[in-house]
Design a protein around this motif. Structure first.
Motif, PDB file in Angstrom:
ATOM      1  N   LEU A 121      22.173  26.468 -22.540  1.00 29.12           N
ATOM      2  CA  LEU A 121      23.254  25.471 -22.539  1.00 29.12           C
ATOM      3  C   LEU A 121      24.563  26.018 -21.962  1.00 29.12           C
ATOM      4  O   LEU A 121      25.598  25.385 -22.088  1.00 29.12           O
ATOM      5  CB  LEU A 121      23.511  24.956 -23.958  1.00 29.12           C
ATOM      6  N   SER A 138      19.585  16.960 -25.301  1.00 31.93           N
ATOM      7  CA  SER A 138      19.862  17.595 -26.584  1.00 31.93           C
ATOM      8  C   SER A 138      18.918  16.961 -27.595  1.00 31.93           C
ATOM      9  O   SER A 138      18.554  15.798 -27.446  1.00 31.93           O
ATOM     10  CB  SER A 138      21.332  17.318 -26.953  1.00 31.93           C
ATOM     11  N   GLU A 142      18.342  20.189 -33.035  1.00 34.30           N
ATOM     12  CA  GLU A 142      19.342  21.230 -32.777  1.00 34.30           C
ATOM     13  C   GLU A 142      20.635  21.005 -33.555  1.00 34.30           C
ATOM     14  O   GLU A 142      21.495  21.881 -33.582  1.00 34.30           O
ATOM     15  CB  GLU A 142      19.698  21.252 -31.284  1.00 34.30           C
ATOM     16  N   LYS A 146      26.311  20.042 -31.126  1.00 37.80           N
ATOM     17  CA  LYS A 146      26.138  20.637 -29.792  1.00 37.80           C
ATOM     18  C   LYS A 146      27.274  20.329 -28.805  1.00 37.80           C
ATOM     19  O   LYS A 146      27.746  21.248 -28.125  1.00 37.80           O
ATOM     20  CB  LYS A 146      24.773  20.262 -29.186  1.00 37.80           C
ATOM     21  N   LYS A 149      30.121  22.647 -29.547  1.00 38.19           N
ATOM     22  CA  LYS A 149      29.891  24.084 -29.332  1.00 38.19           C
ATOM     23  C   LYS A 149      29.664  24.450 -27.873  1.00 38.19           C
ATOM     24  O   LYS A 149      29.910  25.580 -27.465  1.00 38.19           O
ATOM     25  CB  LYS A 149      28.672  24.538 -30.157  1.00 38.19           C
ATOM     26  N   TYR A 150      29.158  23.485 -27.091  1.00 42.89           N
ATOM     27  CA  TYR A 150      28.880  23.736 -25.668  1.00 42.89           C
ATOM     28  C   TYR A 150      29.562  22.674 -24.809  1.00 42.89           C
ATOM     29  O   TYR A 150      28.882  21.936 -24.077  1.00 42.89           O
ATOM     30  CB  TYR A 150      27.371  23.766 -25.410  1.00 42.89           C
TER      31      TYR A 150
END
Ligand code: MG
Ligand code: ZN
Length: 218
Positions: A121, A138, A142, A146, A149-150
């Motif tokens: 990622l 995604s 997970e 996400k 964080k990314y």
């Protein structure tokens, strides 16, 4: 001297990406760059999409992996043309890898090309491949954090796919929180919530995809 060297590398990737794009356009190929973390369900999502495509659309797949041909074998078993790129530990695909794989395809017989990037990622979004569409995949497994964080990879997406929707409750996945995080870094990319396993949401995604394909080629 370091900065000019880095620029040189990036610009040569972009130059080859532009050649790839020209090649795709001339041969009527609409190409997708699929980026995701390992285990997000990219291959399952690609197969579910292929299964639901209009009959007139001829798909093909480029599989990018650190090693192994497991995903390519699965796709090949469906009778779909597939090329494996093993990066030998490299954590992303780049434009020269795509250029070098294209002669192995009959491009005029392909309408839709899925490029499954290496599971990662972070850096795949920094390397333009010449594809028409950047797709970030995604999964509910997970977690809903996400996009927070990314942010880098979500910001570059033309479209975001949330897979494994059939197990959303199992993971206490907060869809609203996920969507808020996505909107904050990328207000324009649509989100499709799908399940490759049950087929949920796949038709809606394909309708949107075919629309984008028609616009790209008109
Ligand atoms: Mg895969
Ligand atoms: Zn990388």
């Amino acid at each position: 001297m370091k900065i000019p060297v880095v620029k040189q590398i990036l610009s040569s990737n972009d130059q080859i990406a532009a050649e790839n794009e020209k090649n795709f356009r001339e041969n009527g190929v609409f190409a997708l760059n699929l980026m995701a973390a390992p285990g997000a369900g990219k291959t399952t999502f690609i197969l579910a999409t292929i299964d639901h495509l209009p009959d007139s659309i001829r798909p093909a797949v480029i599989e990018g992996d650190l090693a192994s041909t497991i995903d390519a074998d699965t796709i090949s078993q469906r009778g779909v043309p597939v090329i494996q790129i093993n990066t030998g530990g490299g954590c992303h695909l780049d434009a020269p890898m795509i250029r070098d794989s294209l002669p192995h395809f009959a491009l005029t017989d392909i309408d839709l090309l899925f490029v499954e990037n290496v599971g990662n990622l972070v850096c795949p979004s920094n390397f333009n491949l010449g594809t028409a569409l950047s797709v970030v995949v995604s999964s509910t497994a997970e977690g809903h954090d996400k996009p927070y964080k990314y942010p880098g990879i979500f910001a570059t997406a033309d479209v975001v796919i949330l897979t494994k929707a059939d197990i959303l409750e199992v993971f206490d996945f907060d869809l609203e929180f996920f969507e808020r995080g996505l909107k904050a870094v990328n207000p324009t990319a649509p989100l499709f919530v799908v399940s490759g396993r049950t087929g949920k949401g796949i038709d809606t995604w394909i309708t949107w995809l075919m629309n984008r394909k028609d616009k790209y080629q008109s």
